[in-house]
Scaffold this motif. Structure first.
Motif, mmCIF file in Angstrom:
data_model
loop_
_atom_site.group_PDB
_atom_site.id
_atom_site.type_symbol
_atom_site.label_atom_id
_atom_site.label_comp_id
_atom_site.label_asym_id
_atom_site.label_seq_id
_atom_site.Cartn_x
_atom_site.Cartn_y
_atom_site.Cartn_z
ATOM 1 N N THR A 49 0.824 -1.237 0.069
ATOM 2 C CA THR A 49 0.059 0.186 0.216
ATOM 3 C C THR A 49 1.047 1.247 0.169
ATOM 4 O OG1 THR A 49 -1.814 -1.096 0.932
ATOM 5 C CG2 THR A 49 -1.807 1.209 1.297
ATOM 6 N N THR A 50 1.860 1.010 0.832
ATOM 7 C CA THR A 50 2.695 2.511 0.950
ATOM 8 C C THR A 50 3.541 2.547 -0.504
ATOM 9 O OG1 THR A 50 3.220 1.825 3.220
ATOM 10 C CG2 THR A 50 4.744 3.486 2.111
ATOM 11 N N PHE A 51 3.845 1.485 -1.135
ATOM 12 C CA PHE A 51 4.832 1.447 -2.163
ATOM 13 C C PHE A 51 3.699 2.010 -3.435
ATOM 14 C CE2 PHE A 51 5.513 -1.058 -6.269
ATOM 15 C CZ PHE A 51 6.858 -0.642 -6.432
ATOM 16 N N VAL A 52 2.369 1.708 -3.292
ATOM 17 C CA VAL A 52 1.647 2.265 -4.480
ATOM 18 C C VAL A 52 1.405 3.624 -4.298
ATOM 19 C CG1 VAL A 52 -1.048 2.188 -5.081
ATOM 20 C CG2 VAL A 52 0.236 -0.183 -4.680
ATOM 21 N N LEU A 53 1.054 4.020 -3.072
ATOM 22 C CA LEU A 53 0.866 5.462 -2.696
ATOM 23 C C LEU A 53 2.076 6.189 -3.028
ATOM 24 C CD1 LEU A 53 -1.509 5.099 0.383
ATOM 25 C CD2 LEU A 53 -2.271 5.701 -1.886
ATOM 26 N N THR A 54 3.276 5.512 -2.778
ATOM 27 C CA THR A 54 4.228 6.749 -3.048
ATOM 28 C C THR A 54 4.538 6.878 -4.396
ATOM 29 O OG1 THR A 54 5.314 5.743 -0.837
ATOM 30 C CG2 THR A 54 6.777 6.813 -2.340
ATOM 31 N N LEU A 55 4.455 5.776 -5.165
ATOM 32 C CA LEU A 55 4.615 6.141 -6.621
ATOM 33 C C LEU A 55 3.582 6.743 -7.331
ATOM 34 C CD1 LEU A 55 6.092 2.295 -7.502
ATOM 35 C CD2 LEU A 55 7.219 4.605 -7.393
ATOM 36 N N GLY A 56 2.460 6.616 -6.803
ATOM 37 C CA GLY A 56 1.501 7.602 -7.231
ATOM 38 C C GLY A 56 1.671 8.902 -6.932
ATOM 39 N N MET A 57 2.218 9.251 -6.015
ATOM 40 C CA MET A 57 2.615 10.748 -5.262
ATOM 41 C C MET A 57 3.755 11.119 -6.206
ATOM 42 S SD MET A 57 0.025 11.987 -3.579
ATOM 43 C CE MET A 57 1.289 13.515 -3.164
ATOM 44 N N VAL A 58 4.687 10.274 -6.360
ATOM 45 C CA VAL A 58 5.838 10.742 -7.249
ATOM 46 C C VAL A 58 5.368 11.150 -8.725
ATOM 47 C CG1 VAL A 58 7.901 9.803 -8.416
ATOM 48 C CG2 VAL A 58 7.525 9.372 -5.910
ATOM 49 N N GLY A 59 4.383 10.318 -9.120
ATOM 50 C CA GLY A 59 3.956 10.770 -10.462
ATOM 51 C C GLY A 59 3.130 12.054 -10.485
ATOM 52 N N TYR A 60 2.396 12.042 -9.578
ATOM 53 C CA TYR A 60 1.433 13.336 -9.124
ATOM 54 C C TYR A 60 2.270 14.549 -9.161
ATOM 55 C CZ TYR A 60 -2.173 16.352 -7.470
ATOM 56 O OH TYR A 60 -2.873 17.376 -6.943
ATOM 57 N N SER A 61 2.982 14.392 -8.422
ATOM 58 C CA SER A 61 4.112 15.597 -8.296
ATOM 59 C C SER A 61 4.898 16.199 -9.487
ATOM 60 C CB SER A 61 5.075 15.376 -7.197
ATOM 61 O OG SER A 61 6.003 16.549 -6.909
ATOM 62 N N ALA A 62 5.327 15.029 -10.217
ATOM 63 C CA ALA A 62 5.826 15.290 -11.750
ATOM 64 C C ALA A 62 4.879 16.009 -12.470
ATOM 65 C CB ALA A 62 6.480 14.140 -12.158
ATOM 66 N N GLY A 63 3.715 15.525 -12.446
ATOM 67 C CA GLY A 63 2.476 16.084 -13.451
ATOM 68 C C GLY A 63 2.173 17.648 -13.033
ATOM 69 N N LEU A 64 2.217 17.835 -11.605
ATOM 70 C CA LEU A 64 1.903 19.441 -11.313
ATOM 71 C C LEU A 64 3.009 20.301 -11.843
ATOM 72 C CD1 LEU A 64 0.963 18.922 -7.459
ATOM 73 C CD2 LEU A 64 -0.499 19.278 -9.462
ATOM 74 N N THR A 65 4.317 19.686 -12.020
ATOM 75 C CA THR A 65 5.325 20.572 -12.385
ATOM 76 C C THR A 65 5.360 20.641 -13.945
ATOM 77 O OG1 THR A 65 7.071 18.894 -11.855
ATOM 78 C CG2 THR A 65 6.571 20.492 -10.197
ATOM 79 N N GLY A 66 5.019 19.423 -14.332
ATOM 80 C CA GLY A 66 5.215 19.070 -15.972
ATOM 81 C C GLY A 66 6.589 18.813 -16.280
ATOM 82 N N ARG A 67 7.377 18.441 -15.339
ATOM 83 C CA ARG A 67 8.655 18.040 -15.565
ATOM 84 C C ARG A 67 8.757 16.573 -14.945
ATOM 85 N NH1 ARG A 67 9.403 23.030 -13.609
ATOM 86 N NH2 ARG A 67 10.477 22.081 -11.703
ATOM 87 N N ARG A 68 9.539 15.516 -15.807
ATOM 88 C CA ARG A 68 9.651 14.233 -15.054
ATOM 89 C C ARG A 68 11.028 13.851 -15.931
ATOM 90 N NH1 ARG A 68 5.060 10.077 -17.208
ATOM 91 N NH2 ARG A 68 4.962 10.715 -19.517
ATOM 92 N N SER A 69 11.315 12.606 -15.180
ATOM 93 C CA SER A 69 12.908 11.927 -15.722
ATOM 94 C C SER A 69 12.261 10.552 -15.822
ATOM 95 C CB SER A 69 13.878 12.047 -15.018
ATOM 96 O OG SER A 69 14.966 11.496 -15.563
ATOM 97 N N PRO A 70 11.662 10.145 -16.964
ATOM 98 C CA PRO A 70 11.437 8.407 -17.365
ATOM 99 C C PRO A 70 12.394 7.648 -16.673
ATOM 100 C CG PRO A 70 10.758 9.756 -19.258
ATOM 101 C CD PRO A 70 11.636 10.695 -18.265
ATOM 102 N N PRO A 71 14.038 7.954 -17.225
ATOM 103 C CA PRO A 71 14.875 6.962 -16.946
ATOM 104 C C PRO A 71 15.036 6.935 -15.227
ATOM 105 C CG PRO A 71 15.797 8.238 -18.520
ATOM 106 C CD PRO A 71 14.605 8.911 -18.158
ATOM 107 N N THR A 72 15.014 7.994 -14.445
ATOM 108 C CA THR A 72 15.178 8.023 -13.252
ATOM 109 C C THR A 72 14.002 7.468 -12.650
ATOM 110 O OG1 THR A 72 15.921 10.132 -13.040
ATOM 111 C CG2 THR A 72 15.056 9.443 -11.092
ATOM 112 N N ALA A 73 12.668 7.463 -12.916
ATOM 113 C CA ALA A 73 11.503 6.532 -12.617
ATOM 114 C C ALA A 73 11.643 5.361 -12.757
ATOM 115 C CB ALA A 73 10.093 7.327 -13.122
#
Length: 266
Positions: A196-220
């Motif tokens: 559950t923590t794993f799912v919520l954490t990765l979901g929030m990581v993606g959500y945070s990247a979506g808010l800024t419009g910047r993400r690094s696919p290799p890092t993810a």
């Protein structure tokens, strides 16, 4: 127990791929939700999202460390019990020579049959394990019956007392090892909390990247693969006789070779 059995039935490689694929989907969904929310409410500030993501990552790391410690302790216990049982069976076999005939020969034959039952094969079937446990308990009863009869005939024999002591230890170690291997597993609630923590954490990581419009696919991808590998290792450590990390049965195998060699020489 049904959830645990279902988890054990999935090969480790498939489990790892499921983790990685699910994590990537969750991260992508989080990114899209964050991007959609930012486009819908451009006037709103980002808020403490990055701080929350950092806290969730720290919590996930803490849970992984605690769970890894629990799994490692159980693995070390199973390994120590395997060595202890091999030593106990070997001592019982040797001390059976103190007994008068025909009890000595009968006891050694039973122990020679018992020792191979204690070797856990790689990736055994549940029915195979249960049959071995059932026959082991039957041999316990037969050995103890022989010892009881001798104790009634010679109650003050110090040599018989030594044999009974080692036989009792062998019987106790059987139950201890069965408990450590079958029942002393990580609670399924721990895995559920971790996932559950794993799912919520990765979901929030993606959500945070979506808010800024910047993400690094290799890092993810690297983060997801590493986390998937660690969780797969935890599952592997918790499996008594399956997967890549298993308890070595060499002490019992060495004992069998010694017993067989002595049987041939006789």
């Amino acid at each position: 127990m049904q959830v645990q059995a279902l988890l054990d039935s999935i090969p480790l490689s498939i489990l790892f791929l499921l983790f990685v694929f699910s994590a990537m989907v969750i991260s992508e969904l989080g990114y899209r939700v964050g991007h959609w929310w930012q486009a819908k409410t451009p006037e709103e500030k980002e808020g403490p999202t990055n701080m929350i993501v950092g806290s969730l990552l720290g919590l996930l790391a803490f849970l992984l460390a605690v769970t890894m410690g629990m799994s490692s302790d159980r693995f070390d216990t199973r390994r120590a019990l395997t060595l202890a049982e091999a030593n106990s069976i070997g001592t019982t076999y040797l001390r059976a020579g103190y007994l008068s005939e025909p009890a000595a020969t009968q006891s050694r034959l039973l122990i020679s049959e018992y020792a191979p039952l204690r070797v856990i094969p790689a990736n055994p079937e549940p029915t195979e394990i249960q049959q071995g446990i059932t026959r082991s308990l039957e041999i316990h009863t037969e050995l103890w019956s022989i010892a009881e009869e001798l104790a009634r005939e010679t109650p003050d024999s110090p040599l018989l007392a030594l044999y009974v002591e080692s036989l009792n230890e062998t019987i106790d170690l059987h139950e201890t090892r069965v408990t450590a291997g079958i029942y002393a597993r990580l609670p399924i609630t721990v895995f559920i909390l971790l996932l559950t923590t794993f799912v919520l954490t990765l979901g929030m990581v993606g959500y945070s990247a979506g808010l800024t419009g910047r993400r690094s696919p290799p890092t993810a991808v690297v983060l997801i693969v590493v986390l998937g590998g660690v969780i797969s290792l935890l599952v592997d450590l918790d499996r008594p006789a399956q997967g890549l990390v298993t308890v070595s049965q060499q002490p019992l195998i060495d004992l069998l070779e010694q017993i067989n060699a002595e049987t041939v020489s006789e």
